[in-house]
Design a protein around this motif. Structure first.
Motif, PDB file in Angstrom:
ATOM      1  N   LEU A 142     -40.581 -43.693  21.025  1.00 39.81           N
ATOM      2  CA  LEU A 142     -41.001 -42.315  21.270  1.00 39.81           C
ATOM      3  C   LEU A 142     -41.780 -41.761  20.080  1.00 39.81           C
ATOM      4  O   LEU A 142     -42.777 -41.048  20.255  1.00 39.81           O
ATOM      5  N   ASN A 143     -41.343 -42.090  18.880  1.00 36.87           N
ATOM      6  CA  ASN A 143     -42.058 -41.616  17.696  1.00 36.87           C
ATOM      7  C   ASN A 143     -43.404 -42.316  17.531  1.00 36.87           C
ATOM      8  O   ASN A 143     -44.368 -41.705  17.061  1.00 36.87           O
ATOM      9  N   ILE A 144     -43.484 -43.573  17.919  1.00 36.69           N
ATOM     10  CA  ILE A 144     -44.770 -44.281  17.887  1.00 36.69           C
ATOM     11  C   ILE A 144     -45.747 -43.646  18.872  1.00 36.69           C
ATOM     12  O   ILE A 144     -46.924 -43.422  18.556  1.00 36.69           O
ATOM     13  N   GLN A 145     -45.248 -43.330  20.084  1.00 35.55           N
ATOM     14  CA  GLN A 145     -46.112 -42.683  21.068  1.00 35.55           C
ATOM     15  C   GLN A 145     -46.531 -41.294  20.596  1.00 35.55           C
ATOM     16  O   GLN A 145     -47.674 -40.880  20.804  1.00 35.55           O
ATOM     17  N   LYS A 146     -45.610 -40.582  19.953  1.00 37.32           N
ATOM     18  CA  LYS A 146     -45.953 -39.259  19.430  1.00 37.32           C
ATOM     19  C   LYS A 146     -47.013 -39.381  18.343  1.00 37.32           C
ATOM     20  O   LYS A 146     -47.950 -38.575  18.274  1.00 37.32           O
ATOM     21  N   TYR A 147     -46.880 -40.392  17.493  1.00 36.57           N
ATOM     22  CA  TYR A 147     -47.869 -40.624  16.447  1.00 36.57           C
ATOM     23  C   TYR A 147     -49.244 -40.912  17.055  1.00 36.57           C
ATOM     24  O   TYR A 147     -50.275 -40.419  16.557  1.00 36.57           O
ATOM     25  N   PHE A 206     -34.379 -39.015  11.640  1.00 36.50           N
ATOM     26  CA  PHE A 206     -34.768 -39.683  10.403  1.00 36.50           C
ATOM     27  C   PHE A 206     -36.132 -40.361  10.525  1.00 36.50           C
ATOM     28  O   PHE A 206     -36.915 -40.365   9.568  1.00 36.50           O
ATOM     29  N   ILE A 207     -36.418 -40.908  11.698  1.00 36.51           N
ATOM     30  CA  ILE A 207     -37.711 -41.568  11.887  1.00 36.51           C
ATOM     31  C   ILE A 207     -38.848 -40.553  11.805  1.00 36.51           C
ATOM     32  O   ILE A 207     -39.880 -40.800  11.171  1.00 36.51           O
ATOM     33  N   SER A 208     -38.656 -39.405  12.451  1.00 34.10           N
ATOM     34  CA  SER A 208     -39.703 -38.386  12.440  1.00 34.10           C
ATOM     35  C   SER A 208     -39.907 -37.818  11.040  1.00 34.10           C
ATOM     36  O   SER A 208     -41.020 -37.456  10.660  1.00 34.10           O
ATOM     37  N   VAL A 209     -38.831 -37.733  10.256  1.00 33.29           N
ATOM     38  CA  VAL A 209     -38.956 -37.235   8.885  1.00 33.29           C
ATOM     39  C   VAL A 209     -39.692 -38.238   8.002  1.00 33.29           C
ATOM     40  O   VAL A 209     -40.569 -37.885   7.205  1.00 33.29           O
ATOM     41  N   MET A 210     -39.377 -39.518   8.169  1.00 28.76           N
ATOM     42  CA  MET A 210     -39.957 -40.549   7.297  1.00 28.76           C
ATOM     43  C   MET A 210     -41.408 -40.867   7.647  1.00 28.76           C
ATOM     44  O   MET A 210     -42.248 -41.025   6.767  1.00 28.76           O
ATOM     45  N   LYS A 228     -43.523 -37.124   8.933  1.00 25.83           N
ATOM     46  CA  LYS A 228     -43.505 -36.079   7.905  1.00 25.83           C
ATOM     47  C   LYS A 228     -43.016 -34.737   8.450  1.00 25.83           C
ATOM     48  O   LYS A 228     -43.463 -33.674   8.014  1.00 25.83           O
ATOM     49  N   GLU A 229     -42.096 -34.789   9.420  1.00 23.96           N
ATOM     50  CA  GLU A 229     -41.507 -33.555   9.917  1.00 23.96           C
ATOM     51  C   GLU A 229     -40.394 -33.097   8.975  1.00 23.96           C
ATOM     52  O   GLU A 229     -39.815 -33.892   8.242  1.00 23.96           O
ATOM     53  N   LYS A 230     -40.097 -31.810   9.010  1.00 20.11           N
ATOM     54  CA  LYS A 230     -39.114 -31.251   8.088  1.00 20.11           C
ATOM     55  C   LYS A 230     -37.698 -31.461   8.622  1.00 20.11           C
ATOM     56  O   LYS A 230     -37.438 -31.306   9.806  1.00 20.11           O
ATOM     57  N   MET A 231     -36.810 -31.796   7.689  1.00 16.83           N
ATOM     58  CA  MET A 231     -35.392 -31.924   8.009  1.00 16.83           C
ATOM     59  C   MET A 231     -34.727 -30.561   7.883  1.00 16.83           C
ATOM     60  O   MET A 231     -34.807 -29.913   6.847  1.00 16.83           O
ATOM     61  N   ARG A 232     -34.090 -30.102   8.952  1.00 15.76           N
ATOM     62  CA  ARG A 232     -33.437 -28.804   8.938  1.00 15.76           C
ATOM     63  C   ARG A 232     -31.946 -28.964   8.675  1.00 15.76           C
ATOM     64  O   ARG A 232     -31.381 -30.048   8.848  1.00 15.76           O
ATOM     65  N   VAL A 233     -31.309 -27.892   8.285  1.00 12.58           N
ATOM     66  CA  VAL A 233     -29.866 -27.917   8.044  1.00 12.58           C
ATOM     67  C   VAL A 233     -29.128 -28.244   9.348  1.00 12.58           C
ATOM     68  O   VAL A 233     -28.157 -29.005   9.357  1.00 12.58           O
ATOM     69  N   SER A 234     -29.605 -27.662  10.448  1.00 18.92           N
ATOM     70  CA  SER A 234     -28.965 -27.924  11.739  1.00 18.92           C
ATOM     71  C   SER A 234     -29.113 -29.388  12.145  1.00 18.92           C
ATOM     72  O   SER A 234     -28.254 -29.933  12.851  1.00 18.92           O
TER      73      SER A 234
END
Length: 366
Positions: free
Chosen positions: A54-59, A117-121, A124-130
């Motif tokens: 899913l992250n590859i397709q989003k990329y 974690f994949i989207s953050v790494m 480059k999406e932001k990691m939220r507290v939630s």
């Protein structure tokens, strides 16, 4: 104590299906730890691959938007993501042949956790507290439900499926499901009630039959490979047809939900409803909780609850894709223009953002 049945005495595959006594269950064995862990590992790996795909397709979509080049379906990267998703789904399919359905379904939260974690790494999406809190809850819930889930299983054979299909408790469950499904479909189609709970309940009811048929088909294929051939029985192809049909209609309603509502709403609700329907299907059809201690049942449900809360926190207030809602002129009678006109400012539908805020606000916000 295991029950052994000699199926070699059956004159034909279909004749053996007439066995309706408990002996038709075949072998009911304590599930070996190796087989149990194999199902869990296959499911986790499958969900990890789905998250990566899913992250590859989003990329691929993001890159195509930035470059404005050829369509995304012409991209090799996008097709790699599709291929990985196919492998991941195949892994989930295989996992049902090794572990209880009531355990495999909740493990779907692994894809949600991994996606953070994949989207953050990579994206480059932001990691939220939630995200951190939700991921921790989901991981804890996964550990609890895996620990306290039923550790026994029955080798899936054609005789066993036939025995379960004609059991009175499943027939009663199926009747109730059909009645509820017809009522919801009438409300959704005829009464034009476009409520997310109604649509997702339709998906969940179909998912219940999908889980039953998927485990039956996967289990019979596994049994054919490791033991006696099951593909010559007609019940295998009946379950295969049910699996394909229920999946197709499930995807149809799910796509409609994605068009009408935000993904941040659809994803967690679908996960909760799908998991609940899979657990109920496993309990009713495959009797997976039979003989399970009350403490194990309560702790298993507690683990599911933690996973639900984790997924909801992860999906809560996710950044949404900004859209501009316009009215196409060709939709207006006696108009042939292709221009787009925004609704009048005085109407309730003025501005997509305003409309969404008005729909989502609660009395406490006013």
């Amino acid at each position: 104590m295991s029950l052994n049945v000699n199926m070699a005495n059956s004159s034909s595959p279909d004749a053996a299906l007439n066995m309706t006594t408990p002996q038709a269950h075949g072998e009911i064995l304590e599930n070996p730890l190796r087989t149990y862990l194999l199902g869990i590992i296959i499911s986790i790996c499958g969900n990890m691959l789905i998250s990566i795909s899913l992250n590859i397709q989003k990329y691929a979509h993001v890159r195509q938007t930035q470059r404005g080049s050829k369509p995304y379906y012409m991209s090799v990267v996008w097709w790699c993501g599709v291929a990985l998703m196919g492998v991941g789904e195949l892994g989930n399919f295989a996992a049902y042949g090794f572990a209880p359905a009531s355990l495999i379904a909740p493990l779907g939260c692994v894809a949600v956790i991994a996606s953070i974690f994949i989207s953050v790494m990579f994206l480059k999406e932001k990691m939220r507290v939630s995200d951190i809190i939700g991921g921790s809850l989901a991981i804890t819930g996964t550990y609890v439900l895996v620990t306290f889930a039923p550790h026994t299983t029955t080798p899936i054979t054609a005789q066993l499926i036939q025995y379960y299909v004609v059991s009175w408790y499943f027939l009663l469950y199926l009747l109730l499901e059909v009645i509820v499904f017809c009522i919801l479909l009438y409300v959704y189609k005829r009464r034009n009630v476009k409520n997310i709970v109604v649509v997702m309940l339709l998906v969940a009811l179909l998912a219940s039959q999908t889980v039953i048929s998927v485990k039956a088909v996967s289990g019979m294929i596994t049994e054919s490979i490791t033991g006696q051939l099951q593909l010559t029985y007609s019940i295998f192809y009946v379950m295969l047809v049910i699996m394909i049909a229920s999946c197709a209609f499930q995807i149809k309603f799910l796509n409609q939900a994605m068009k009408m509502f935000d993904a941040a709403e659809v994803v967690p609700i679908n996960f909760v409803f799908f998991t609940a329907s899979a657990i109920i299907a496993g309990i009713v059809f495959y009797q997976e909780f039979e003989g399970l201690a009350l403490l194990n049942v309560l702790m298993f449900l507690f683990g599911c609850l933690l996973s639900f809360l984790g997924v909801f926190m992860i999906a809560r207030n996710r950044p949404k894709i900004k859209k501009q809602d316009f009215i196409a002129m060709e939709k207006i009678p006696r108009r042939s223009h292709t221009d787009h006109v925004q609704p009048e400012a005085k109407t309730q539908t003025y501005g997509s953002l305003t409309g969404k805020l008005l729909c989502s606000r609660t009395p406490d916000d006013l």
